[in-house]
Scaffold this active site. Structure first.
Site, PDB file in Angstrom:
ATOM      1  N   ASP A 253      -5.772 -13.975   9.115  1.00 46.50           N
ATOM      2  CA  ASP A 253      -4.642 -13.847   8.181  1.00 46.50           C
ATOM      3  C   ASP A 253      -3.454 -14.724   8.563  1.00 46.50           C
ATOM      4  O   ASP A 253      -2.312 -14.262   8.606  1.00 46.50           O
ATOM      5  CB  ASP A 253      -4.168 -12.378   8.115  1.00 46.50           C
ATOM      6  CG  ASP A 253      -5.105 -11.497   7.298  1.00 46.50           C
ATOM      7  OD1 ASP A 253      -5.819 -12.024   6.430  1.00 46.50           O
ATOM      8  OD2 ASP A 253      -5.111 -10.270   7.532  1.00 46.50           O
TER       9      ASP A 253
ATOM     10  N   ASP B 193      -4.810 -13.686  -2.791  1.00 45.57           N
ATOM     11  CA  ASP B 193      -4.180 -13.360  -1.513  1.00 45.57           C
ATOM     12  C   ASP B 193      -4.207 -14.633  -0.681  1.00 45.57           C
ATOM     13  O   ASP B 193      -5.272 -15.096  -0.246  1.00 45.57           O
ATOM     14  CB  ASP B 193      -4.919 -12.208  -0.803  1.00 45.57           C
ATOM     15  CG  ASP B 193      -4.336 -10.853  -1.184  1.00 45.57           C
ATOM     16  OD1 ASP B 193      -3.490 -10.811  -2.098  1.00 45.57           O
ATOM     17  OD2 ASP B 193      -4.714  -9.844  -0.554  1.00 45.57           O
TER      18      ASP B 193
ATOM     19  N   ASP C 105     -10.703 -12.020  10.526  1.00 47.80           N
ATOM     20  CA  ASP C 105      -9.701 -12.192   9.475  1.00 47.80           C
ATOM     21  C   ASP C 105      -8.340 -12.413  10.136  1.00 47.80           C
ATOM     22  O   ASP C 105      -7.550 -11.483  10.282  1.00 47.80           O
ATOM     23  CB  ASP C 105      -9.716 -10.888   8.652  1.00 47.80           C
ATOM     24  CG  ASP C 105      -9.037 -11.010   7.312  1.00 47.80           C
ATOM     25  OD1 ASP C 105      -8.758 -12.140   6.897  1.00 47.80           O
ATOM     26  OD2 ASP C 105      -8.816  -9.965   6.682  1.00 47.80           O
TER      27      ASP C 105
ATOM     28  N   ASP D 173       2.236   2.051   3.379  1.00 49.19           N
ATOM     29  CA  ASP D 173       3.177   1.105   4.005  1.00 49.19           C
ATOM     30  C   ASP D 173       4.612   1.553   3.764  1.00 49.19           C
ATOM     31  O   ASP D 173       5.458   1.444   4.643  1.00 49.19           O
ATOM     32  CB  ASP D 173       3.102  -0.300   3.366  1.00 49.19           C
ATOM     33  CG  ASP D 173       1.746  -0.942   3.415  1.00 49.19           C
ATOM     34  OD1 ASP D 173       0.965  -0.615   4.318  1.00 49.19           O
ATOM     35  OD2 ASP D 173       1.480  -1.787   2.536  1.00 49.19           O
TER      36      ASP D 173
ATOM     37  N   ASP E  21      -0.865 -12.580   1.940  1.00 51.27           N
ATOM     38  CA  ASP E  21      -1.496 -11.563   2.790  1.00 51.27           C
ATOM     39  C   ASP E  21      -1.715 -12.222   4.153  1.00 51.27           C
ATOM     40  O   ASP E  21      -2.837 -12.532   4.546  1.00 51.27           O
ATOM     41  CB  ASP E  21      -2.814 -11.104   2.152  1.00 51.27           C
ATOM     42  CG  ASP E  21      -3.357  -9.851   2.816  1.00 51.27           C
ATOM     43  OD1 ASP E  21      -2.772  -9.431   3.834  1.00 51.27           O
ATOM     44  OD2 ASP E  21      -4.359  -9.299   2.335  1.00 51.27           O
TER      45      ASP E  21
ATOM     46  N   HIS F  31       0.881  -1.175   0.000  1.00 53.01           N
ATOM     47  CA  HIS F  31       0.000   0.000   0.000  1.00 53.01           C
ATOM     48  C   HIS F  31       0.918   1.225   0.000  1.00 53.01           C
ATOM     49  O   HIS F  31       1.992   1.193   0.616  1.00 53.01           O
ATOM     50  CB  HIS F  31      -0.837   0.115   1.273  1.00 53.01           C
ATOM     51  CG  HIS F  31      -1.777  -1.010   1.546  1.00 53.01           C
ATOM     52  ND1 HIS F  31      -1.406  -2.149   2.190  1.00 53.01           N
ATOM     53  CD2 HIS F  31      -3.108  -1.123   1.307  1.00 53.01           C
ATOM     54  CE1 HIS F  31      -2.464  -2.940   2.324  1.00 53.01           C
ATOM     55  NE2 HIS F  31      -3.509  -2.342   1.803  1.00 53.01           N
TER      56      HIS F  31
ATOM     57  N   GLU G 216     -10.936  -6.813  -4.662  1.00 50.74           N
ATOM     58  CA  GLU G 216     -10.721  -7.908  -3.708  1.00 50.74           C
ATOM     59  C   GLU G 216     -11.949  -8.064  -2.809  1.00 50.74           C
ATOM     60  O   GLU G 216     -12.208  -7.228  -1.953  1.00 50.74           O
ATOM     61  CB  GLU G 216      -9.481  -7.591  -2.859  1.00 50.74           C
ATOM     62  CG  GLU G 216      -9.141  -8.671  -1.856  1.00 50.74           C
ATOM     63  CD  GLU G 216      -7.846  -8.372  -1.097  1.00 50.74           C
ATOM     64  OE1 GLU G 216      -6.901  -7.803  -1.697  1.00 50.74           O
ATOM     65  OE2 GLU G 216      -7.787  -8.699   0.097  1.00 50.74           O
TER      66      GLU G 216
HETATM   67  C1  XUL Z   1      -7.555  -6.641   4.183  1.00 52.91           C
HETATM   68  C2  XUL Z   1      -6.793  -7.040   2.999  1.00 52.91           C
HETATM   69  C3  XUL Z   1      -5.938  -6.001   2.397  1.00 52.91           C
HETATM   70  C4  XUL Z   1      -5.840  -6.027   0.915  1.00 52.91           C
HETATM   71  C5  XUL Z   1      -5.032  -4.889   0.346  1.00 52.91           C
HETATM   72  O1  XUL Z   1      -8.320  -7.637   4.730  1.00 52.91           O
HETATM   73  O2  XUL Z   1      -6.832  -8.174   2.591  1.00 52.91           O
HETATM   74  O3  XUL Z   1      -4.694  -6.107   2.989  1.00 52.91           O
HETATM   75  O4  XUL Z   1      -5.294  -7.207   0.462  1.00 52.91           O
HETATM   76  O5  XUL Z   1      -5.552  -3.661   0.690  1.00 52.91           O
HETATM   77 CO    CO Z   2      -5.885  -9.113   1.004  1.00 47.88          CO
END
Ligand code: XUL
Ligand code: CO
Length: 438
Positions: A310, A297, A308, A105, A340, A102, A233
Site C-alpha cells: 500500500d 483505490d 499489500d 475507523d 488506499d 470504515h 473490491e
Molecule cells: C484492504 C483494502 C481495504 C478496502 C476497504 O486491502 O484495500 O482497505 O479498500 O475495506
Molecule cells: Co482498498
C-alpha cells in the site's frame, strides 16, 4: 485542540513544474481543464481514513512509530472526535474533494452493538457538520468486517449464521450512515471472505452465502433509498490464503452467476491487481470492457515484497496507462481515486502525510495529461483499429455476427490458403509511449 498540521500554514497550492516547494503541487491544478473537464472533476481524489489517520506504522515486527496529538486522550470517543477534526483539517489544507472510511475507523467499537451504533451516530453527526462546513464529500463508506475476532473465519462466508447476522447488522448500519453523509458509493471489500485451508471449508456453500448477503444489501439499499453506487473490491489473498473476490474476472463471474451484475461495479486497487499477478491497467481494462469499472483505490506495491505494501503511487507509466483506460471508458461517474495508501514506518511526521498525498496527486495529474495527449493523437487507437481491420470486411463481420459456420470457414481456408500475418510492433509502440511519458 491545536492544529494537527501547524507546519502547513496555508492550503497546498499549484505552483507549476518549476516549483521546488515540497508543499506545492507541480502538476495537479484543480481548476485546469483537460479534455473539457477540470482536473478535480476527472480525478475525484479521496483521502482514506484508515491508513492516513488510524495507521500509525505498526508492522508484524513492532508497534506503531507515529505519535499524533489527536490520540492524546484516554477517552476513546474524545480521540474519535479529535481525529475527525484533524482529518478535516488535513482534507481542507490538501484540497481534496472526498474522503472514505470504515465504520470502525471513525468510531470505536463498544461492548454491545447498541452502544457501538450510538457512538457511530455521535461521530456521524459531527462528520455531517464538518462536511457541511468544508464542502468535503464522502466518496464511499464501508464496514470493517475483518478486525474483530468474531470475524476470524469471515463475515458473510462464516460457518456460523450468527456471525453472518452480526455482519448483516453492521452493514445495515454502515449503509445508513453512508446514506446520511451523502456517500456517492459503498464498498464491499472481501475482508476475511476466503479460506486458509479447504480441509475445514465448504467453498460452494460459502460463495452462496456471500451472494445472499449481497442480495440482502441490495434489497436494503432500495428500502432506505440509498442511491450511491455499490462496489466490490477484488483482492486475491491477504488476509486469507485465497480471497473469494480474487480479481476482476473472478468477481465478474461471481456477479454474473448470482445475478448481481447490475447492482455492483468494481473498485479496482492497484496493489491488489499486482498481488493477483495482473497489471493495474489490466484490471481496469477488464472491468471497463465489461461495463463494471466503478472506482479506484490508488496505491502501488513493491516488486520485491510479496504483500499489500500500500505505498503511495509514483509510477508515471501506471498512472498514465490507468488514466488512459479510464478516459476511454468515459471517466468516473460515481467513483474516484481513493488513496488506499500509507506512508512508510519511518515517515513519522504529520507533514509526511502531505508529501505522500501531494506526490500521489501530482503523479495522477501527470498521468491524466499524458493520457489525454495519447487519446487526442489517437496513435494507439489507430494502430489497434488497423490491426483488427479484417473484422470490418464483410467476411469478418459475418463471423462476428455469429452467422458463419465451421464448414464455411474450412471452405474459405481451403480456397485462400495460408493467412498473411502482421507484426504486433510492440517495441515501436513502447517507444511511442516513452515519448508521451517524457
Ligand atoms: C484492504 C483494502 C481495504 C478496502 C476497504 O486491502 O484495500 O482497505 O479498500 O475495506
Ligand atoms: Co482498498
Amino acid at each position: 485542540m491545536s492544529e494537527l498540521f501547524p507546519e502547513v500554514t496555508k492550503p497546498i497550492r499549484y505552483e507549476g513544474p518549476k516549483s521546488r516547494d515540497p508543499l506545492a503541487f507541480k502538476h495537479y491544478n484543480a481548476s485546469e481543464k483537460v479534455l473539457g473537464k477540470t482536473m478535480a472533476e476527472h480525478l475525484r481524489f479521496a483521502v482514506c481514513y484508515w491508513h492516513t489517520f488510524k495507521g500509525l506504522g505498526g508492522d508484524p515486527f513492532g508497534p506503531g512509530t507515529m505519535i499524533r496529538n489527536y490520540n492524546a486522550s484516554s477517552d476513546p470517543m474524545q480521540v474519535a472526535e479529535m481525529t475527525l477534526r484533524a482529518a478535516f483539517e488535513f482534507f481542507t489544507k490538501l484540497g481534496v474533494g472526498f474522503w472514505c472510511f470504515h465504520d470502525r475507523d471513525i468510531a470505536p467499537e463498544a461492548d454491545t452493538l447498541t452502544e457501538t451504533n450510538r457512538r457511530l451516530d455521535q461521530i456521524v453527526k459531527l462528520a455531517r457538520k464538518l462536511q457541511r462546513d468544508t464542502g468535503v464529500k464522502l466518496l464511499w463508506g464501508t464496514a470493517n468486517l475483518f478486525s474483530n475476532r468474531r470475524y476470524m473465519a469471515g463475515a458473510a462466508t462464516n460457518p456460523s449464521p450468527a456471525v453472518f447476522a452480526y455482519a448483516a447488522a453492521q452493514v445495515k448500519k454502515a449503509m445508513e450512515v453512508t446514506k446520511e453523509l451523502g456517500g456517492a458509493g459503498y464498498v464491499f471489500w472481501g475482508g476475511r471472505e476466503g479460506y486458509d485451508t479447504l480441509l475445514n471449508t465448504n467453498l460452494g456453500r460459502e460463495l452462496d452465502h456471500l451472494a445472499t448477503f449481497l442480495h440482502m444489501a441490495v434489497d436494503y439499499k432500495k428500502k432506505i433509498g440509498f442511491r450511491g453506487q455499490f462496489y466490490i473490491e477484488p483482492k486475491p489473498k491477504e488476509p486469507t490464503k485465497h480471497q473469494y473476490d480474487f480479481d476482476a474476472a473472478g468477481c465478474y463471474a461471481f456477479l454474473l452467476k448470482y445475478d448481481l451484475v447490475k447492482h455492483l461495479k468494481l473498485n479496482i486497487e492497484a496493489n491488489h491487481a499486482t498481488l493477483a499477478t495482473h497489471t493495474f491497467q489490466h484490471e481496469l481494462e477488464f472491468a471497463a470492457a465489461n461495463g463494471i469499472l466503478g472506482s479506484i483505490d490508488a496505491n502501488r506495491g513493491d516488486l520485491l515484497l510479496g504483500w499489500d505494501t500500500d505505498q503511495f503511487p509514483t509510477d508515471l507509466y501506471d498512472c498514465a496507462l490507468s488514466m488512459y483506460t479510464l478516459l476511454q471508458a468515459g471517466g468516473f461517474k460515481t467513483g474516484g481515486l481513493n488513496f488506499d495508501a500509507k506512508v512508510r514506518r519511518q515517515s513519522i511526521d504529520p507533514v509526511d502525510l502531505f508529501h505522500a498525498h501531494i506526490g500521489g496527486m501530482d503523479a495522477f495529474a501527470r498521468g491524466l495529461k499524458i493520457a489525454a495527449r495519447m487519446l487526442k493523437d489517437g496513435a494507439f487507437a489507430k494502430f489497434i483499429r488497423n490491426r483488427y481491420k479484417g473484422w470490418d470486411t464483410p467476411f469478418g463481420r459475418k463471423i462476428e455476427r455469429g452467422k458463419a459456420t465451421f464448414a464455411e470457414l474450412e471452405k474459405y481456408t481451403l480456397k485462400n490458403g495460408e493467412p498473411r500475418i502482421q507484426s504486433g510492433r510492440q517495441e515501436m509502440l513502447e517507444n511511442i509511449l516513452n515519448e508521451y511519458i517524457a
